[in-house]
Structure formats: C-alpha cells, structure tokens
Design a protein around this motif. Structure first.
Motif, PDB file in Angstrom:
ATOM      1  N   HIS A  72       0.888  -1.160   0.000  1.00 54.77           N
ATOM      2  CA  HIS A  72       0.000   0.000   0.000  1.00 54.77           C
ATOM      3  C   HIS A  72       0.926   1.209   0.000  1.00 54.77           C
ATOM      4  O   HIS A  72       1.607   1.479   0.987  1.00 54.77           O
ATOM      5  N   THR A  84      11.965   3.084  -0.992  1.00 51.11           N
ATOM      6  CA  THR A  84      11.610   3.499   0.365  1.00 51.11           C
ATOM      7  C   THR A  84      12.072   4.909   0.714  1.00 51.11           C
ATOM      8  O   THR A  84      11.490   5.535   1.590  1.00 51.11           O
ATOM      9  N   GLU A 130       6.295   6.580   0.803  1.00 50.05           N
ATOM     10  CA  GLU A 130       5.865   6.046   2.085  1.00 50.05           C
ATOM     11  C   GLU A 130       4.867   4.925   1.822  1.00 50.05           C
ATOM     12  O   GLU A 130       4.004   5.048   0.945  1.00 50.05           O
ATOM     13  N   ASP A 164       3.486   0.567   3.086  1.00 49.07           N
ATOM     14  CA  ASP A 164       3.571  -0.671   3.857  1.00 49.07           C
ATOM     15  C   ASP A 164       3.683  -1.832   2.881  1.00 49.07           C
ATOM     16  O   ASP A 164       3.072  -1.806   1.810  1.00 49.07           O
ATOM     17  N   LEU A 186       3.439  -6.117   2.837  1.00 46.80           N
ATOM     18  CA  LEU A 186       3.128  -7.362   3.523  1.00 46.80           C
ATOM     19  C   LEU A 186       3.468  -8.526   2.621  1.00 46.80           C
ATOM     20  O   LEU A 186       3.242  -8.458   1.410  1.00 46.80           O
TER      21      LEU A 186
END
Length: 116
Positions: free
Chosen positions: A8, A82, A86, A88, A90
């Motif tokens: 995300h 990165t 920004e 996430d 998984l």
C-alpha cells in the motif's frame, strides 16, 4: 499455496530513483517466479477510503516471497523506493482454488464454542 507481496503506497513522490527501481525490479523477481498482478492503477473505492495506490506481486509460496525480499538483488534496490515513497509491504499466503469461506466460518464457530 501461492503467496503475495502486497504494498500500500502512499505519498508517492516521483523521483529519478523510482524510475530506476521500476527498471530494475523485474530482474529481482524473475529468479523467484514473481509476477505483478496489480501495479498501481487508480482504484475505484466503493467502501471507506484508500489513500495511495496498490501493488500486488504473486509468488509460488511464502518462503519464495521471503527469499525474494531478502535477496541481495532486491535489497540493493529497495532504498530507491523506500527513500521516496511512504508505504507498507506485507508478504502473505494466499488461499487455494478449493478455499471455501463456509469452512472457515465453521472452524471459527467451533473454536468460539470451546472458548471459556
């Protein structure tokens, strides 16, 4: 069981490093059988809100997905993303073609019935 790398991504900043990351990522996926399933198109949000975009990469299994993420080739380019986006990430196991949510509901009901 297939596994997925789900990202995300929020607050995307287009930077030359991102272009380099995009140019190099497929070479890191190929040895692990990774393939893009979704790669950041705008989503039609039908419930709630979704800031940003989504990336979904499929792998043969969770161990292979982890091996890709830990690989020297991917670690070498990771900061290109990165440092400028920004988000996430998984790694998650998928469900097989015989998955039945009714069986999961039955297992959850049985577990709840046994709980004190």
């Amino acid at each position: 069981m297939p596994a997925y790398g789900f990202a995300h991504l929020r607050d995307r900043r287009h930077h030359p490093d991102i272009l380099e990351y995009l140019e190099r990522i497929q070479a890191t996926l190929d040895p692990f059988g990774g393939r893009f399933v979704i790669h950041g198109p705008p989503a039609r949000v039908v419930e709630g809100s979704w800031p940003g975009s989504m990336v979904l990469i499929e792998f043969p299994d969770l161990a292979v997905a982890q091996a890709w993420y830990d690989s020297p080739a991917y670690q070498e380019i990771l900061r290109l993303r990165t440092d400028h986006i920004e988000g996430d990430l998984l790694l998650i196991e998928g469900v097989g073609p015989a998955y039945d949510p009714r069986a999961r509901a039955a297992a959850l009901r049985a577990r709840a019935a046994c709980a004190p």
